[in-house]
Scaffold this active site. Sequence first.
Site, PDB file in Angstrom:
ATOM      1  N   HIS A 159      77.786  60.922  35.099  1.00 30.62           N
ATOM      2  CA  HIS A 159      77.873  60.310  36.435  1.00 30.62           C
ATOM      3  C   HIS A 159      77.876  61.342  37.552  1.00 30.62           C
ATOM      4  O   HIS A 159      78.317  61.055  38.656  1.00 30.62           O
ATOM      5  CB  HIS A 159      79.153  59.466  36.563  1.00 30.62           C
ATOM      6  CG  HIS A 159      79.239  58.313  35.621  1.00 30.62           C
ATOM      7  ND1 HIS A 159      79.612  58.455  34.307  1.00 30.62           N
ATOM      8  CD2 HIS A 159      79.008  56.994  35.798  1.00 30.62           C
ATOM      9  CE1 HIS A 159      79.601  57.274  33.716  1.00 30.62           C
ATOM     10  NE2 HIS A 159      79.241  56.369  34.595  1.00 30.62           N
TER      11      HIS A 159
ATOM     12  N   GLU B 226      69.091  47.591  34.094  1.00 27.69           N
ATOM     13  CA  GLU B 226      68.277  48.337  35.060  1.00 27.69           C
ATOM     14  C   GLU B 226      66.787  48.114  34.823  1.00 27.69           C
ATOM     15  O   GLU B 226      66.006  48.010  35.773  1.00 27.69           O
ATOM     16  CB  GLU B 226      68.616  49.830  35.002  1.00 27.69           C
ATOM     17  CG  GLU B 226      69.963  50.203  35.607  1.00 27.69           C
ATOM     18  CD  GLU B 226      71.156  49.929  34.702  1.00 27.69           C
ATOM     19  OE1 GLU B 226      70.949  49.481  33.551  1.00 27.69           O
ATOM     20  OE2 GLU B 226      72.298  50.154  35.144  1.00 27.69           O
TER      21      GLU B 226
ATOM     22  N   GLU C 256      73.259  46.487  41.179  1.00 27.71           N
ATOM     23  CA  GLU C 256      74.587  46.160  40.659  1.00 27.71           C
ATOM     24  C   GLU C 256      75.647  46.360  41.746  1.00 27.71           C
ATOM     25  O   GLU C 256      75.723  47.442  42.337  1.00 27.71           O
ATOM     26  CB  GLU C 256      74.902  47.045  39.446  1.00 27.71           C
ATOM     27  CG  GLU C 256      73.976  46.778  38.270  1.00 27.71           C
ATOM     28  CD  GLU C 256      73.874  47.970  37.311  1.00 27.71           C
ATOM     29  OE1 GLU C 256      74.471  49.017  37.590  1.00 27.71           O
ATOM     30  OE2 GLU C 256      73.160  47.840  36.302  1.00 27.71           O
TER      31      GLU C 256
ATOM     32  N   PHE D  33      73.747  54.922  39.541  1.00 27.37           N
ATOM     33  CA  PHE D  33      73.839  56.376  39.396  1.00 27.37           C
ATOM     34  C   PHE D  33      72.482  56.875  38.891  1.00 27.37           C
ATOM     35  O   PHE D  33      71.898  56.268  37.990  1.00 27.37           O
ATOM     36  CB  PHE D  33      74.900  56.774  38.361  1.00 27.37           C
ATOM     37  CG  PHE D  33      76.328  56.570  38.807  1.00 27.37           C
ATOM     38  CD1 PHE D  33      77.092  57.647  39.243  1.00 27.37           C
ATOM     39  CD2 PHE D  33      76.910  55.308  38.778  1.00 27.37           C
ATOM     40  CE1 PHE D  33      78.416  57.466  39.641  1.00 27.37           C
ATOM     41  CE2 PHE D  33      78.232  55.126  39.179  1.00 27.37           C
ATOM     42  CZ  PHE D  33      78.990  56.207  39.610  1.00 27.37           C
ATOM     43  N   ALA D  34      72.005  57.992  39.447  1.00 27.81           N
ATOM     44  CA  ALA D  34      70.738  58.555  38.972  1.00 27.81           C
ATOM     45  C   ALA D  34      70.806  58.856  37.481  1.00 27.81           C
ATOM     46  O   ALA D  34      69.795  58.785  36.775  1.00 27.81           O
ATOM     47  CB  ALA D  34      70.403  59.825  39.747  1.00 27.81           C
TER      48      ALA D  34
END
Lengths: 345, 83
Positions: A141, A72, A41, A95-96
């Site tokens: 986040h 995702e 993204e 973001f993980a």
Amino acid sequence: MSTTAPTTGSTPVRRLNTSKAMAEAIAQEMRADPEVIYLGEDVGRYGGIFGSTTGLLDEFGPTRIIDTPISETAFIGLGIGAAVEGMRPIVELMFADFLGVCLDQIYNHMAKIHFESGGNVTVPMVLTTAVGGGYSDGAQHSQCLWGTFGHLPGMKVVVPSTPADAKGLMTAAIRDDGPVVYMFHKGVMGLAWMAKNQRSIGVVPEGEHVVPIGTAAVAHQGADVTVVTLGLSVHHALDVAEKLAGEGIGVEVIDLRSVVPLDRETIIASVARTGRLVVVDEDYLSYGLSGEVIASVVEADPGLLTVAPRRVAMPDIPIPYSHVLEYAALPRPEKIEAAIREVLR
Amino acid sequence: MTDVTFPEMSTEDHHATGVVATWYAADGEQVAEGQLIAEVQMDKVDAEVIAPSAGTITLLVAEGEEVVQGTVIARITQDRSGV
């Protein structure tokens, strides 16, 4: 001034921040191997929201730097398929924290296909993802989660803390024939709009640069206490080590660089010299990396530690949005210093 | 001696101001032509500043300092001895 001491010789030194170093490694590998692509993204026109792909679209075009829709599961699955067919995709999970929506692709497919095919199918894929807090981005986040990725077998997990290591580990990750999760802490990228720190800018080799996965670095030598850490916490630990050196306290800072495989030998060798251990981990305290490091030492030799080890980690709470509360929770330098003083008492 | 100026990032306002966000070279250091020496910011837009020539760099503006675009932010002195 954000830079280290001037060089005295006539040879110019070339510095980059961590995000530029990361993008340079990707660009060099893409020039060398047409099978390397990058997708995710906002990785194309935007250049990656943390600068990880800045400039790559201009050089390589939209067939190799691919902006994806917000799914995702779909685009990580696309990456896995491409890898199985022989490409070397780099896929960015912005973001993980977002792993929850695509975990099946990551840990049931990306991580297990090699095993389940009896070793006949490889998945030479890199999953890049931004981690870490400290800038009021809230509980969804700001997580590190390398303990979660490290807990699930089948993936290597790397966490650079310096520009040079960001380049070297990216090169190694792209060339690795198995899946590598490349977790970059937002606080070490050297972005102008983030809280900056001087250690995010550094000399980076211009040509090919490889840092072998699974090797920790002794970032600062010291004889009195070993601090094992990774990511942004390395920068904090080095600040503390330099401060305490002025008091004659020798702090050895081990930058793990890789969570999987974990360089237990380097940890154990350092603790064998110092007898004291502080583990600093921005990931959650319980069931995670900090416990794994301590267990690695105690399993090797319960007599290595002369005092009880200490952990400075994120408490087992959702990460606060409030700046004051977030800083109270994070492993800030004051907490690291206090833990070091405690094991030295 | 070569002047390094803050890039003209605004075409509408010639007196627009920005900040030197990051110095990639230290004061008194040798730089190569084409080397990244700074990143500047104006209205949340970043731009890179590249060394126009090789030599010894003198920084004239501190990191975070606000200046009008076009301001000389550094000088590069060419030294024949190379030292």
